[in-house]
Design a protein around this motif. Structure first.
Motif, PDB file in Angstrom:
ATOM      1  N   LYS A 209       0.823  -1.216   0.000  1.00 56.84           N
ATOM      2  CA  LYS A 209       0.000   0.000   0.000  1.00 56.84           C
ATOM      3  C   LYS A 209       0.865   1.276   0.000  1.00 56.84           C
ATOM      4  O   LYS A 209       0.415   2.331  -0.435  1.00 56.84           O
ATOM      5  CB  LYS A 209      -0.899   0.042   1.256  1.00 56.84           C
ATOM      6  CG  LYS A 209      -1.788  -1.184   1.435  1.00 56.84           C
ATOM      7  CD  LYS A 209      -2.794  -1.321   0.322  1.00 56.84           C
ATOM      8  CE  LYS A 209      -3.672  -2.564   0.523  1.00 56.84           C
ATOM      9  NZ  LYS A 209      -4.495  -2.839  -0.672  1.00 56.84           N
ATOM     10  N   LYS A 210       2.087   1.145   0.505  1.00 55.21           N
ATOM     11  CA  LYS A 210       2.939   2.312   0.677  1.00 55.21           C
ATOM     12  C   LYS A 210       4.360   1.947   0.233  1.00 55.21           C
ATOM     13  O   LYS A 210       4.831   0.839   0.504  1.00 55.21           O
ATOM     14  CB  LYS A 210       2.936   2.729   2.151  1.00 55.21           C
ATOM     15  CG  LYS A 210       3.478   4.121   2.434  1.00 55.21           C
ATOM     16  CD  LYS A 210       3.460   4.415   3.925  1.00 55.21           C
ATOM     17  CE  LYS A 210       2.047   4.525   4.482  1.00 55.21           C
ATOM     18  NZ  LYS A 210       2.038   4.857   5.922  1.00 55.21           N
ATOM     19  N   TYR A 212       8.505   3.394  -0.081  1.00 54.74           N
ATOM     20  CA  TYR A 212       9.496   4.357   0.413  1.00 54.74           C
ATOM     21  C   TYR A 212      10.703   4.410  -0.525  1.00 54.74           C
ATOM     22  O   TYR A 212      11.145   3.385  -1.030  1.00 54.74           O
ATOM     23  CB  TYR A 212      10.002   3.946   1.797  1.00 54.74           C
ATOM     24  CG  TYR A 212       8.997   4.047   2.911  1.00 54.74           C
ATOM     25  CD1 TYR A 212       9.075   5.077   3.852  1.00 54.74           C
ATOM     26  CD2 TYR A 212       7.976   3.100   3.056  1.00 54.74           C
ATOM     27  CE1 TYR A 212       8.161   5.165   4.897  1.00 54.74           C
ATOM     28  CE2 TYR A 212       7.053   3.182   4.090  1.00 54.74           C
ATOM     29  CZ  TYR A 212       7.156   4.215   5.006  1.00 54.74           C
ATOM     30  OH  TYR A 212       6.258   4.295   6.038  1.00 54.74           O
ATOM     31  N   LEU A 231      -0.437   3.527  -4.952  1.00 55.90           N
ATOM     32  CA  LEU A 231       0.617   3.395  -3.934  1.00 55.90           C
ATOM     33  C   LEU A 231       0.924   4.760  -3.307  1.00 55.90           C
ATOM     34  O   LEU A 231       1.130   5.747  -4.028  1.00 55.90           O
ATOM     35  CB  LEU A 231       1.897   2.826  -4.547  1.00 55.90           C
ATOM     36  CG  LEU A 231       1.857   1.374  -5.009  1.00 55.90           C
ATOM     37  CD1 LEU A 231       3.132   1.032  -5.780  1.00 55.90           C
ATOM     38  CD2 LEU A 231       1.686   0.424  -3.828  1.00 55.90           C
ATOM     39  N   LYS A 232       0.965   4.819  -1.977  1.00 49.21           N
ATOM     40  CA  LYS A 232       1.327   6.050  -1.278  1.00 49.21           C
ATOM     41  C   LYS A 232       2.848   6.198  -1.293  1.00 49.21           C
ATOM     42  O   LYS A 232       3.573   5.251  -1.007  1.00 49.21           O
ATOM     43  CB  LYS A 232       0.823   6.016   0.168  1.00 49.21           C
ATOM     44  CG  LYS A 232      -0.679   6.204   0.277  1.00 49.21           C
ATOM     45  CD  LYS A 232      -1.099   6.303   1.740  1.00 49.21           C
ATOM     46  CE  LYS A 232      -2.608   6.521   1.843  1.00 49.21           C
ATOM     47  NZ  LYS A 232      -3.049   6.584   3.260  1.00 49.21           N
ATOM     48  N   ILE A 233       3.294   7.401  -1.631  1.00 49.81           N
ATOM     49  CA  ILE A 233       4.724   7.672  -1.761  1.00 49.81           C
ATOM     50  C   ILE A 233       5.264   8.290  -0.475  1.00 49.81           C
ATOM     51  O   ILE A 233       4.700   9.247   0.045  1.00 49.81           O
ATOM     52  CB  ILE A 233       4.994   8.631  -2.943  1.00 49.81           C
ATOM     53  CG1 ILE A 233       4.466   8.047  -4.250  1.00 49.81           C
ATOM     54  CG2 ILE A 233       6.470   8.967  -3.062  1.00 49.81           C
ATOM     55  CD1 ILE A 233       5.041   6.715  -4.630  1.00 49.81           C
ATOM     56  N   LYS A 234       6.382   7.739   0.011  1.00 48.68           N
ATOM     57  CA  LYS A 234       7.047   8.287   1.196  1.00 48.68           C
ATOM     58  C   LYS A 234       8.519   8.553   0.853  1.00 48.68           C
ATOM     59  O   LYS A 234       9.240   7.632   0.479  1.00 48.68           O
ATOM     60  CB  LYS A 234       6.951   7.299   2.378  1.00 48.68           C
ATOM     61  CG  LYS A 234       5.557   7.175   2.972  1.00 48.68           C
ATOM     62  CD  LYS A 234       5.171   8.434   3.720  1.00 48.68           C
ATOM     63  CE  LYS A 234       3.786   8.342   4.342  1.00 48.68           C
ATOM     64  NZ  LYS A 234       3.423   9.567   5.052  1.00 48.68           N
ATOM     65  N   LYS A 251       5.078  -3.573   9.920  1.00 49.66           N
ATOM     66  CA  LYS A 251       4.034  -3.578   8.889  1.00 49.66           C
ATOM     67  C   LYS A 251       4.416  -4.495   7.719  1.00 49.66           C
ATOM     68  O   LYS A 251       5.585  -4.589   7.353  1.00 49.66           O
ATOM     69  CB  LYS A 251       3.794  -2.159   8.375  1.00 49.66           C
ATOM     70  CG  LYS A 251       3.254  -1.218   9.449  1.00 49.66           C
ATOM     71  CD  LYS A 251       3.116   0.193   8.909  1.00 49.66           C
ATOM     72  CE  LYS A 251       2.604   1.137   9.994  1.00 49.66           C
ATOM     73  NZ  LYS A 251       2.499   2.533   9.505  1.00 49.66           N
ATOM     74  N   ASN A 253       2.671  -4.221   4.690  1.00 49.27           N
ATOM     75  CA  ASN A 253       2.088  -3.646   3.473  1.00 49.27           C
ATOM     76  C   ASN A 253       2.944  -2.506   2.910  1.00 49.27           C
ATOM     77  O   ASN A 253       2.452  -1.630   2.224  1.00 49.27           O
ATOM     78  CB  ASN A 253       0.667  -3.159   3.738  1.00 49.27           C
ATOM     79  CG  ASN A 253       0.630  -2.045   4.771  1.00 49.27           C
ATOM     80  OD1 ASN A 253       1.622  -1.770   5.441  1.00 49.27           O
ATOM     81  ND2 ASN A 253      -0.527  -1.395   4.902  1.00 49.27           N
ATOM     82  N   ILE A 254       4.233  -2.527   3.241  1.00 51.11           N
ATOM     83  CA  ILE A 254       5.133  -1.471   2.779  1.00 51.11           C
ATOM     84  C   ILE A 254       6.310  -2.075   2.003  1.00 51.11           C
ATOM     85  O   ILE A 254       6.678  -3.234   2.205  1.00 51.11           O
ATOM     86  CB  ILE A 254       5.656  -0.596   3.942  1.00 51.11           C
ATOM     87  CG1 ILE A 254       6.377  -1.452   4.986  1.00 51.11           C
ATOM     88  CG2 ILE A 254       4.515   0.183   4.580  1.00 51.11           C
ATOM     89  CD1 ILE A 254       7.027  -0.639   6.096  1.00 51.11           C
TER      90      ILE A 254
END
Length: 384
Positions: A209-210, A212, A231-234, A251, A253-254
């Motif tokens: 989901k995320k 990095y 996808l969430k961007i970090k 986690k 889901n990263i």
């Protein structure tokens, strides 16, 4: 010509001859002063004393100004002259300190780079040091500003800094620091970059989901990111920091974007390979130091210049280089309107004849162009 004019010319010539002899004497004394400064530097290095001593400088200037008053020399005149002399003495001592470090094979050489263990800069540093040096220690920094500041303080022998990628272009922060700081480039090389999606063991892609990574990695994999837009961007300071976050997180889901070969440092699995926009993705790294001390032989050498102009002179500069058959390797222009500076030009050119380069620099200086020479250096061949 009248006798009076002839007599005057004779008198003037005699006086000029006296001045010439005094000037030669000044240069001889400056040479002797330098020799003593070198001896002082060696003593300071052995005894681990700091090179710069502000109290000593202030005390010296105060004495010289007082002595100058007796000779009817102004305070400003003495300050300007001795500020140059003192600066020269400090720079000579710094150079000796660095050269002593680099020439001593028994000393462990320190090399600075961005990111924790496993970053692209870390791998680049290892490859460089393994190829050209025997004994080394890698000093890791969190940001480029700290590295550049530490270069000026001689906290290490070399720094390996990424400057550009063949897809995403220049790294803005590094580019700005090259303009702002006084450093020397002593070499450069390219390193192939193979971006992959990395996760902890037993994680599949559809669970992610995320994600990095460093800003540059996201740029170089922008097509992949667009494809999986959910996808969430970090953002992280480096790809290795991203890998570290994944490896220590609870986690599942990263994921991280990083290099396949570096994943072993964090015991991560590669679940997707070669996600870069460009197949032949590679990053160019600079080797930096305080002085141009490159001793690696090469038939070709480049020189990097920062040109600051008070007029719009880009076309004129290109014309001068073209007329003199100087090959432009890289050119980047920034419009700038501060302190009367209108353009800042980052320029890399190839050196074939040193005399021709000196001629070009002289022509540019005559046009009131401020020139900062970042050094002449060889392109190194460091394979993946």
């Amino acid at each position: 010509m009248s006798i009076k004019i002839m007599e005057l010319k004779t008198i003037l010539q005699k006086l000029r001859n006296k001045i010439n002899k005094i000037d030669e004497l000044i240069l001889e004394l400056l040479f002797k002063r330098r020799k003593i400064a070198i001896k002082i530097a060696k003593k300071k290095i052995i005894n681990k004393f700091p090179i710069k001593d502000k109290n000593r400088e202030q005390e010296l200037l105060k004495k010289l100004i007082n002595f100058g008053k007796k000779l009817k020399l102004s305070k400003k005149y003495i300050q300007e002259i001795f500020n140059i002399i003192i600066h020269d003495s400090i720079e000579i001592q710094k150079k000796i300190k660095i050269e002593k470090k680099n020439n001593n094979d028994n000393n462990q050489l320190e090399i600075a780079c961005i990111g924790p263990k496993g970053s692209y800069s870390y791998i680049a540093a290892i490859k460089y040091m393994k190829k050209y040096k025997k004994n080394y220690f890698i000093k890791k920094y969190n940001n480029f500003e700290d590295i550049f500041n530490s270069i000026k303080k001689n906290k290490f022998n070399y720094a390996i800094i990424p400057i550009e990628n063949n897809y995403s272009g220049f790294i803005p922060e590094v580019y700005k620091l090259l303009i702002k700081k006084n450093i020397k480039i002593i070499g450069d090389f390219y390193l192939p970059i193979q971006h992959c999606v990395l996760t902890k063991p037993n994680i599949i892609f559809k669970d992610i989901k995320k994600i990095y990574s460093h800003n540059q990695a996201f740029k170089q994999c922008s097509n992949f990111i667009k494809k999986f837009h959910y996808l969430k961007i970090k953002y992280t300071n480096s790809t290795s920091e991203a890998m570290k976050i994944i490896s220590t997180s609870n986690k599942n889901n990263i994921a991280a974007i990083g290099d396949k070969n570096n994943s072993k440092f964090y015991k991560l699995n590669v679940i997707l390979e070669n996600i870069s926009n460009q197949i032949n993705n590679k990053t160019r790294f600079l080797i930096l130091n305080n002085y141009d001390i490159n001793k690696i032989n090469s038939q070709k050498k480049n020189i990097t210049l920062i040109l600051k102009t008070k007029q719009i002179l880009l076309f004129y500069i290109i014309q001068i280089l073209y007329t003199n058959k100087i090959e432009i390797i890289k050119l980047k222009l920034n419009s700038y309107h501060k302190n009367q500076i209108k353009e800042i030009i980052y320029l890399e050119i190839e050196i074939k004849k040193e005399k021709k380069i000196k001629k070009i620099l002289k022509i540019l200086e005559e046009k009131d162009i401020i020139i900062k020479n970042l050094g002449s250096y060889s392109r190194l061949n460091i394979s993946k």
